[in-house]
Scaffold this motif. Structure first.
Motif, PDB file in Angstrom:
ATOM      1  N   THR A   1      -6.807   1.643  69.140  1.00 32.40           N
ATOM      2  CA  THR A   1      -6.641   0.394  70.011  1.00 32.40           C
ATOM      3  C   THR A   1      -8.086  -0.246  70.134  1.00 32.40           C
ATOM      4  O   THR A   1      -8.365  -0.193  71.572  1.00 32.40           O
ATOM      5  N   PRO A   2      -8.602  -0.805  69.270  1.00 33.68           N
ATOM      6  CA  PRO A   2      -9.369  -1.574  69.453  1.00 33.68           C
ATOM      7  C   PRO A   2      -9.476  -2.513  70.850  1.00 33.68           C
ATOM      8  O   PRO A   2     -10.099  -3.183  72.008  1.00 33.68           O
TER       9      PRO A   2
ATOM     10  N   GLY B   1     -14.829  -6.006  67.179  1.00 34.09           N
ATOM     11  CA  GLY B   1     -14.729  -6.821  67.915  1.00 34.09           C
ATOM     12  C   GLY B   1     -14.030  -5.804  68.974  1.00 34.09           C
ATOM     13  O   GLY B   1     -13.156  -6.910  69.454  1.00 34.09           O
ATOM     14  N   GLY B   2     -13.747  -5.550  69.737  1.00 32.21           N
ATOM     15  CA  GLY B   2     -12.200  -4.911  70.690  1.00 32.21           C
ATOM     16  C   GLY B   2     -12.878  -5.370  71.876  1.00 32.21           C
ATOM     17  O   GLY B   2     -14.104  -6.011  72.508  1.00 32.21           O
ATOM     18  N   ARG B   3     -12.030  -5.291  72.555  1.00 30.13           N
ATOM     19  CA  ARG B   3     -12.007  -5.807  74.043  1.00 30.13           C
ATOM     20  C   ARG B   3     -10.537  -5.709  74.949  1.00 30.13           C
ATOM     21  O   ARG B   3      -9.822  -4.456  74.268  1.00 30.13           O
ATOM     22  N   VAL B   4     -11.263  -4.873  76.116  1.00 27.37           N
ATOM     23  CA  VAL B   4     -10.106  -4.415  77.202  1.00 27.37           C
ATOM     24  C   VAL B   4     -10.204  -5.052  78.167  1.00 27.37           C
ATOM     25  O   VAL B   4     -10.798  -5.994  78.482  1.00 27.37           O
TER      26      VAL B   4
ATOM     27  N   ALA C   1      -8.366  -7.064  65.584  1.00 21.73           N
ATOM     28  CA  ALA C   1      -9.116  -5.910  65.522  1.00 21.73           C
ATOM     29  C   ALA C   1      -7.786  -5.120  66.573  1.00 21.73           C
ATOM     30  O   ALA C   1      -8.681  -4.690  67.126  1.00 21.73           O
ATOM     31  N   GLU C   2      -6.174  -5.315  66.987  1.00 22.94           N
ATOM     32  CA  GLU C   2      -5.923  -5.408  67.714  1.00 22.94           C
ATOM     33  C   GLU C   2      -5.880  -3.682  67.525  1.00 22.94           C
ATOM     34  O   GLU C   2      -5.805  -3.090  68.664  1.00 22.94           O
TER      35      GLU C   2
ATOM     36  N   GLN D   1     -18.251   7.803  62.520  1.00 22.93           N
ATOM     37  CA  GLN D   1     -18.641   7.457  63.649  1.00 22.93           C
ATOM     38  C   GLN D   1     -18.213   5.823  64.023  1.00 22.93           C
ATOM     39  O   GLN D   1     -18.333   5.360  62.770  1.00 22.93           O
ATOM     40  N   LYS D   2     -17.152   5.594  64.292  1.00 18.92           N
ATOM     41  CA  LYS D   2     -16.888   4.418  64.623  1.00 18.92           C
ATOM     42  C   LYS D   2     -17.241   3.378  66.141  1.00 18.92           C
ATOM     43  O   LYS D   2     -17.090   4.584  67.065  1.00 18.92           O
ATOM     44  N   ASN D   3     -17.509   2.374  65.961  1.00 17.68           N
ATOM     45  CA  ASN D   3     -17.547   2.061  67.635  1.00 17.68           C
ATOM     46  C   ASN D   3     -16.348   0.704  67.157  1.00 17.68           C
ATOM     47  O   ASN D   3     -16.823  -0.473  66.826  1.00 17.68           O
ATOM     48  N   MET D   4     -15.657   0.351  68.792  1.00 14.23           N
ATOM     49  CA  MET D   4     -14.654  -0.241  68.647  1.00 14.23           C
ATOM     50  C   MET D   4     -15.083  -1.842  69.311  1.00 14.23           C
ATOM     51  O   MET D   4     -14.210  -2.735  68.792  1.00 14.23           O
ATOM     52  N   ASP D   5     -16.332  -1.766  69.810  1.00 16.63           N
ATOM     53  CA  ASP D   5     -16.638  -2.996  70.183  1.00 16.63           C
ATOM     54  C   ASP D   5     -17.525  -3.849  68.702  1.00 16.63           C
ATOM     55  O   ASP D   5     -17.565  -4.992  68.146  1.00 16.63           O
ATOM     56  N   LYS D   6     -18.463  -2.824  68.148  1.00 13.91           N
ATOM     57  CA  LYS D   6     -19.592  -2.723  67.385  1.00 13.91           C
ATOM     58  C   LYS D   6     -18.769  -3.103  65.609  1.00 13.91           C
ATOM     59  O   LYS D   6     -18.783  -4.396  65.286  1.00 13.91           O
TER      60      LYS D   6
END
Length: 302
Positions: free
Chosen positions: A55-56, A32-35, A61-62, A24-29
């Motif tokens: 796409t985070p 450092g993802g952003r919508v 991490a684009e 499992q991965k998390n875009m934010d954690k």
């Protein structure tokens, strides 16, 4: 294995047999993802050979490719150059597609600042296209055909066709044409390409059935037809027909032909009380429709 992503940015690899989590991965954690705006992540992760690509949307991490067996990073595409003034930074609500335009395998995605492409082998930034971006929500997944990419967004933006060409070790994207929002804009629900023609719902939150010749941008028919349902429509192609799922819960079957709009039948999904936006799926002669917390399955082999 089954791969899924959730609105909170969780990307999971599951064992298909029992649903247990492999990794499992998390875009934010983790990235450092952003919508781009208030709505959260909504893409379908791309499974391509030995990897999963997603796409985070954050500066560091684009776009990311990980090993599908372990979840370990293969590459991280970061710090894209300025992409233009239109839109907003971050991930959009589209999903990644594969292109071999200009002879280079690449991943094309519609993000907050418009279309972006990275080289599949190492995540190197290749090109971008800002004109199709809007400030609210960039949603429809682009269509790839040979050296061409077709893209559209709603909120009174429009649509465009790009041609990809090799430029040394780079790839250049050139606008072939741009359609204004009155001619064609896909709010959400997506677009399908069949024998050189694009079928979709047109108009902001309208879903007017439309057929466009991809090569020229000419409207073959539609754009002013209400159709069987109301508001936005999610569109699917299967077995020579188009399935339009309207926001008000109406399902319509339409011939996939540029000769004209030919409605072949329609029905109402039971129990629709909220916007009905989930995309339809056809597999092995069955039509699957998720409606809020219910799943309906119809035999469409006939």
């Amino acid at each position: 294995m089954l791969f899924r992503s959730g609105s909170e940015g969780d990307l999971l690899c599951l064992n298909a047999a029992d649903g247990s989590v492999r990794w499992q991965k998390n875009m934010d954690k983790h990235y450092g993802g952003r919508v781009m705006t208030v709505w959260k992540w909504s893409e379908s992760p791309l499974v391509d050979g030995d990897r999963v690509v997603f796409t985070p949307g954050g500066a560091f991490a684009e776009m990311v490719a990980v090993n599908k067996m372990t979840g370990e990073n293969i590459w991280v595409a970061r710090n894209f150059p300025p992409l233009g003034e239109r839109g907003r930074d971050g991930a959009g609500y589209s999903s990644i597609v594969i292109s071999h335009g200009g002879g280079v395998k690449q991943y094309v995605q519609l993000m907050g600042r418009g279309l972006v492409s990275v080289r599949a082998s190492d995540g190197k930034f290749l090109w971008s296209y800002n004109r199709v971006a809007n400030n609210v929500a960039n949603i429809p997944t682009p269509i790839v055909s040979g050296d061409y990419v077709f893209t559209s967004t709603g909120y009174n933006t429009g649509a465009a066709l790009l041609k990809l060409q090799a430029a040394g070790e780079e790839v250049k994207a050139t606008e072939v044409y741009f359609l204004d929002s009155k001619t064609f804009q896909n709010h959400h629900g997506g677009m399908v390409l069949v024998n050189g023609f694009i079928y979709a719902g047109h108009g902001h939150n309208n879903g007017f059935p439309i057929c466009i010749e991809m090569a020229t941008g000419k409207v073959a028919w539609g754009g002013d037809i209400r159709g069987a349902g109301s508001n936005s429509a999610a569109v699917l192609f299967a077995d020579g027909r188009l399935y339009f799922r309207y926001q008000n819960g109406v399902m319509a079957l339409v011939e996939a032909t540029p000769s004209g709009y030919h409605l072949k039948g329609s029905f109402e999904i039971p129990g629709v009380s909220k916007p009905s936006w989930s995309h339809p799926v056809v597999l092995d002669g069955k039509l699957y429709l998720r409606e809020q917390d219910k799943l309906y399955v119809y035999d469409v082999r006939g």
